[in-house]
Design an enzyme around this catalytic site. Structure first.
Site, PDB file in Angstrom:
ATOM      1  CG  PHE A 150      23.691  43.123  75.820  1.00 45.97           C
ATOM      2  CD1 PHE A 150      23.911  44.409  75.339  1.00 45.97           C
ATOM      3  CD2 PHE A 150      23.460  42.969  77.185  1.00 45.97           C
ATOM      4  CE1 PHE A 150      23.896  45.505  76.195  1.00 45.97           C
ATOM      5  CE2 PHE A 150      23.447  44.048  78.035  1.00 45.97           C
ATOM      6  CZ  PHE A 150      23.668  45.322  77.539  1.00 45.97           C
ATOM      7  CE  LYS A 174      23.595  31.496  74.964  1.00 44.34           C
ATOM      8  NZ  LYS A 174      22.899  32.801  74.816  1.00 44.34           N
ATOM      9  CD  GLU A 177      19.541  35.801  75.419  1.00 38.53           C
ATOM     10  OE1 GLU A 177      20.771  35.579  75.275  1.00 38.53           O
ATOM     11  OE2 GLU A 177      18.995  35.843  76.526  1.00 38.53           O
ATOM     12  CB  SER A 227      24.650  39.465  84.888  1.00 40.88           C
ATOM     13  OG  SER A 227      24.017  38.222  84.725  1.00 40.88           O
ATOM     14  CB  CYS A 282      32.284  44.776  82.121  1.00 40.81           C
ATOM     15  SG  CYS A 282      33.767  44.597  81.135  1.00 40.81           S
ATOM     16  CD  GLU A 382      27.311  45.521  86.006  1.00 38.29           C
ATOM     17  OE1 GLU A 382      26.724  44.439  86.124  1.00 38.29           O
ATOM     18  OE2 GLU A 382      28.321  45.667  85.297  1.00 38.29           O
TER      19      GLU A 382
HETATM   20  P1  NAD Z   1      23.672  37.995  81.110  1.00 39.11           P
HETATM   21  O1  NAD Z   1      24.301  37.361  82.283  1.00 39.11           O
HETATM   22  O2  NAD Z   1      22.224  38.291  81.146  1.00 39.11           O
HETATM   23  O3  NAD Z   1      23.886  37.050  79.808  1.00 39.11           O
HETATM   24  C1  NAD Z   1      25.146  36.539  79.470  1.00 39.11           C
HETATM   25  C2  NAD Z   1      24.965  35.211  78.747  1.00 39.11           C
HETATM   26  O4  NAD Z   1      24.376  34.254  79.636  1.00 39.11           O
HETATM   27  C3  NAD Z   1      24.039  35.285  77.534  1.00 39.11           C
HETATM   28  O5  NAD Z   1      24.564  34.483  76.502  1.00 39.11           O
HETATM   29  C4  NAD Z   1      22.731  34.728  78.055  1.00 39.11           C
HETATM   30  O6  NAD Z   1      21.959  34.100  77.061  1.00 39.11           O
HETATM   31  C5  NAD Z   1      23.175  33.713  79.092  1.00 39.11           C
HETATM   32  N1  NAD Z   1      22.206  33.565  80.183  1.00 39.11           N
HETATM   33  C6  NAD Z   1      21.321  34.501  80.633  1.00 39.11           C
HETATM   34  N2  NAD Z   1      20.621  33.997  81.687  1.00 39.11           N
HETATM   35  C7  NAD Z   1      21.080  32.741  81.902  1.00 39.11           C
HETATM   36  C8  NAD Z   1      20.770  31.736  82.855  1.00 39.11           C
HETATM   37  N3  NAD Z   1      19.843  31.931  83.794  1.00 39.11           N
HETATM   38  N4  NAD Z   1      21.449  30.569  82.808  1.00 39.11           N
HETATM   39  C9  NAD Z   1      22.395  30.362  81.870  1.00 39.11           C
HETATM   40  N5  NAD Z   1      22.727  31.292  80.932  1.00 39.11           N
HETATM   41  C10 NAD Z   1      22.090  32.462  80.948  1.00 39.11           C
HETATM   42  O7  NAD Z   1      24.541  39.300  80.778  1.00 39.11           O
HETATM   43  P2  NAD Z   1      24.230  40.455  79.720  1.00 39.11           P
HETATM   44  O8  NAD Z   1      23.094  41.280  80.206  1.00 39.11           O
HETATM   45  O9  NAD Z   1      24.177  39.904  78.356  1.00 39.11           O
HETATM   46  O10 NAD Z   1      25.593  41.309  79.828  1.00 39.11           O
HETATM   47  C11 NAD Z   1      25.793  42.349  80.755  1.00 39.11           C
HETATM   48  C12 NAD Z   1      26.582  41.882  81.956  1.00 39.11           C
HETATM   49  O11 NAD Z   1      27.821  41.342  81.526  1.00 39.11           O
HETATM   50  C13 NAD Z   1      26.962  43.022  82.903  1.00 39.11           C
HETATM   51  O12 NAD Z   1      26.796  42.573  84.219  1.00 39.11           O
HETATM   52  C14 NAD Z   1      28.432  43.277  82.619  1.00 39.11           C
HETATM   53  O13 NAD Z   1      29.175  43.836  83.675  1.00 39.11           O
HETATM   54  C15 NAD Z   1      28.889  41.895  82.304  1.00 39.11           C
HETATM   55  N6  NAD Z   1      30.121  41.922  81.532  1.00 39.11           N
HETATM   56  C16 NAD Z   1      31.279  41.593  82.189  1.00 39.11           C
HETATM   57  C17 NAD Z   1      32.479  41.639  81.513  1.00 39.11           C
HETATM   58  C18 NAD Z   1      33.757  41.294  82.215  1.00 39.11           C
HETATM   59  O14 NAD Z   1      34.761  41.105  81.535  1.00 39.11           O
HETATM   60  N7  NAD Z   1      33.784  41.199  83.518  1.00 39.11           N
HETATM   61  C19 NAD Z   1      32.509  42.026  80.166  1.00 39.11           C
HETATM   62  C20 NAD Z   1      31.294  42.349  79.531  1.00 39.11           C
HETATM   63  C21 NAD Z   1      30.103  42.285  80.236  1.00 39.11           C
END
Ligand code: NAD
Length: 497
Positions: A150, A174, A177, A227, A282, A382
């Site tokens: 997000f 994808k 959401e 994450s 991040c 985090e």
């Molecule tokens: P998230 O992991 O909750 O969601 C990321 C994506 O995965 C979304 O599209 C979501 O719909 C999908 N998803 C969620 N749960 C899932 C599951 N159980 N199985 C399969 N897909 C699933 O992450 P978020 O809250 O949207 O973003 C924040 C996180 O992203 C933080 O931890 C941040 O550090 C990380 N991030 C990392 C970088 C990097 O380059 N390392 C960059 C931006 C964000």
């Protein structure tokens, strides 16, 4: 009635048949701004099939035509820059200035993708054996998949599909959401730039949709950002299905403050890098490590943080916006409580933050702890909120050891006026992106975004040359052309002569 967000399949924006809807809300007001359908399994199947069919002609499209599509797309993104930023602000809560940065950092990757001809050049060695030449060519993989978080709904999708498509692949995205309207607008502009049908599809949903894409027989490459827990699931499942996967995950980024650093630079850098975007980056600085006498600056850092106030996206004086949703706010408040209970000293507490005119926003104000130890959850986890923890050490060696023991390795920075200290730090630190007097060292697209350890699973990183390696196969050709008047006869060994 709020709008239902469409899917994009084979060039058409279509309404999903799904009855499972997720509400997209404005995090400053809780107003529902759209309904998001979770694509049905049949719709996901159609999206992959459309991408697979489009690949057949796109893979043979001349590289100049692929580059020209990116040039037109780059121009359109610039033209619609502010409109995109406004949509992005409304669904994420980011300030308008910060939203513009999110769009701009994505446009830079599209600019990079315009160089695809030189980026995808292979290598040649003449005469690897007598009159035999060897050369490599790069070819696209097929249908590539992107799953995005997000917190950067423009920049991160733009890390992925422009590079993949410029390499000759087709793509299924994808998006998160929680803020799908910006990626949808990016896709509309891509179509307007002249992208043939089927090059880019967008499907919405959560785990079920992701897992279908992750295990599909026709999706050879998966790019994920999000994450740690989900990143590990993506990497394990994708590789178990024998795909190539790059999974960018969570972070805990440390900034080391040496006593010889410029104090004003340090204070401004820590304040901006820790609470900017409400800490939902991040590459946010979430740990400040004060070395030796620099610990005396902690009260002034606290005062600088206290002056940054959150507010609505269109408030020009707001330093950052709300957290993405009420659960994220509760999670951050829980960490603040745990920090206090574990004995850390909370020297700035944003738990009771109120923003006038926005009683329902997910606000948390700047928060800072000192006397923090490495066993506390506010240090280990985090937090992804505007919370800075301060640690104090006596030497650069101690700072390096502390950071190298932390499981994450996304970004870090050192503030110092000593070249020798900076050189030692850059060499010894086990973190993929290092800033020297730069608090948030996100590389520009001619380099790659290179997280390490628990912040990244895979080997080829995002954008730069590494993205071309990720989104292509290398084919190595060994060629011999016979001269009519030379006859070598039959060669039964593998020895080249
Ligand atoms: P998230 O992991 O909750 O969601 C990321 C994506 O995965 C979304 O599209 C979501 O719909 C999908 N998803 C969620 N749960 C899932 C599951 N159980 N199985 C399969 N897909 C699933 O992450 P978020 O809250 O949207 O973003 C924040 C996180 O992203 C933080 O931890 C941040 O550090 C990380 N991030 C990392 C970088 C990097 O380059 N390392 C960059 C931006 C964000």
């Amino acid at each position: 009635m709020t709008q239902q967000v469409p899917l994009l399949i084979n060039g058409e924006l279509i309404q999903s048949r799904s009855t499972t809807l997720i509400q997209v809300t404005n995090p400053a007001t809780q107003e529902v701004i759209a309904q998001l359908p979770c694509a049905t399994s049949e719709e996901v199947e159609r999206a992959v099939a459309a991408a697979k069919a489009a690949f057949e002609s796109w893979k043979d499209t001349p590289v100049g035509d692929r580059a020209r599509l990116m040039l037109r797309y780059q121009a359109l993104l610039k033209e619609h820059h502010d409109e995109l930023a406004e949509t992005l602000s409304q669904e994420t809560g980011k300030t308008f200035e910060d939203a513009k940065g999110d769009i701009w950092r994505g446009i830079e990757v599209v600019e990079h993708a315009c160089n695809i001809a030189s980026l995808s050049m292979g290598e040649t060695v003449e005469n690897v054996a007598r009159k035999i030449d060897c050369y490599s060519i790069t070819q696209p993989l097929g249908v590539c998949v992107g799953i995005t978080p997000f917190n950067f709904p423009a920049m991160i999708p733009l890390w992925m599909f422009p590079m993949a498509i410029a390499c000759g692949n087709t793509f299924v995205l994808k998006p998160s959401e929680q803020d799908p309207l910006t990626p949808m607008r990016l896709a509309e502009l891509f179509k307007q730039a002249g992208a043939p049908d089927g090059l880019l599809q967008i499907v919405h949903g959560g785990k079920e949709v992701v897992d279908q894409l992750l295990t599909h027989k026709d999706t050879p490459a998966i790019s994920f950002v999000g994450s740690v827990a989900v990143g590990e699931h993506i990497y394990r499942t994708g590789t178990e299905h024998l795909k190539r996967v790059q999974a960018f995950a969570g972070a805990k980024n440390h900034m080391v403050v040496m006593p010889d650093a410029s104090k004003n630079q340090v204070i401004n850098a820590i304040a901006g890098a820790s609470v900017g975007a409400a800490g939902q980056r991040c590459m946010a600085i979430s740990v400040a490590v004060f070395v030796g006498e620099s610990r005396e600056w902690i009260p002034e850092v606290r005062d600088a943080l206290a002056k940054v106030r959150p507010g609505a996206w269109n408030d020009p004086k707001a330093g950052f916006g709300p957290l993405i949703n009420p659960q994220a706010k509760e999670r951050v408040l829980h960490f603040i409580q745990e920090g206090k209970a574990s004995g850390a000293e909370c020297i700035l507490d944003g738990s009771e933050c109120v923003v006038e005119g926005y009683p329902d926003g997910n606000w948390v104000g700047p928060t800072m702890f000192r006397n923090v130890t490495t066993d506390m959850s506010i240090y280990r986890e985090e937090i992804f909120g505007p919370v800075l923890v301060a640690l104090e050490v006596d030497s650069i060696e101690e700072a390096i050891e502390l950071i190298n023991e932390n499981p994450y390795g996304n970004g870090t920075s050192i503030f110092t006026s000593s070249g020798a200290a900076a050189r030692k730090y850059q060499h010894e630190i086990k973190v993929g992106q290092v800033g020297i007097n730069v608090p948030v060292p996100v590389p520009l697209p001619m380099f790659s975004f290179t997280g390490w350890r628990k912040s990244f699973y895979g080997d080829q990183h995002a954008y730069g040359k590494q993205a071309v390696r990720f989104y292509t196969e290398t084919k190595t050709v060994t060629a011999r052309w016979f001269e009519e008047d030379i006859d070598h006869g039959v060669n039964t060994s593998i020895h080249l002569r």
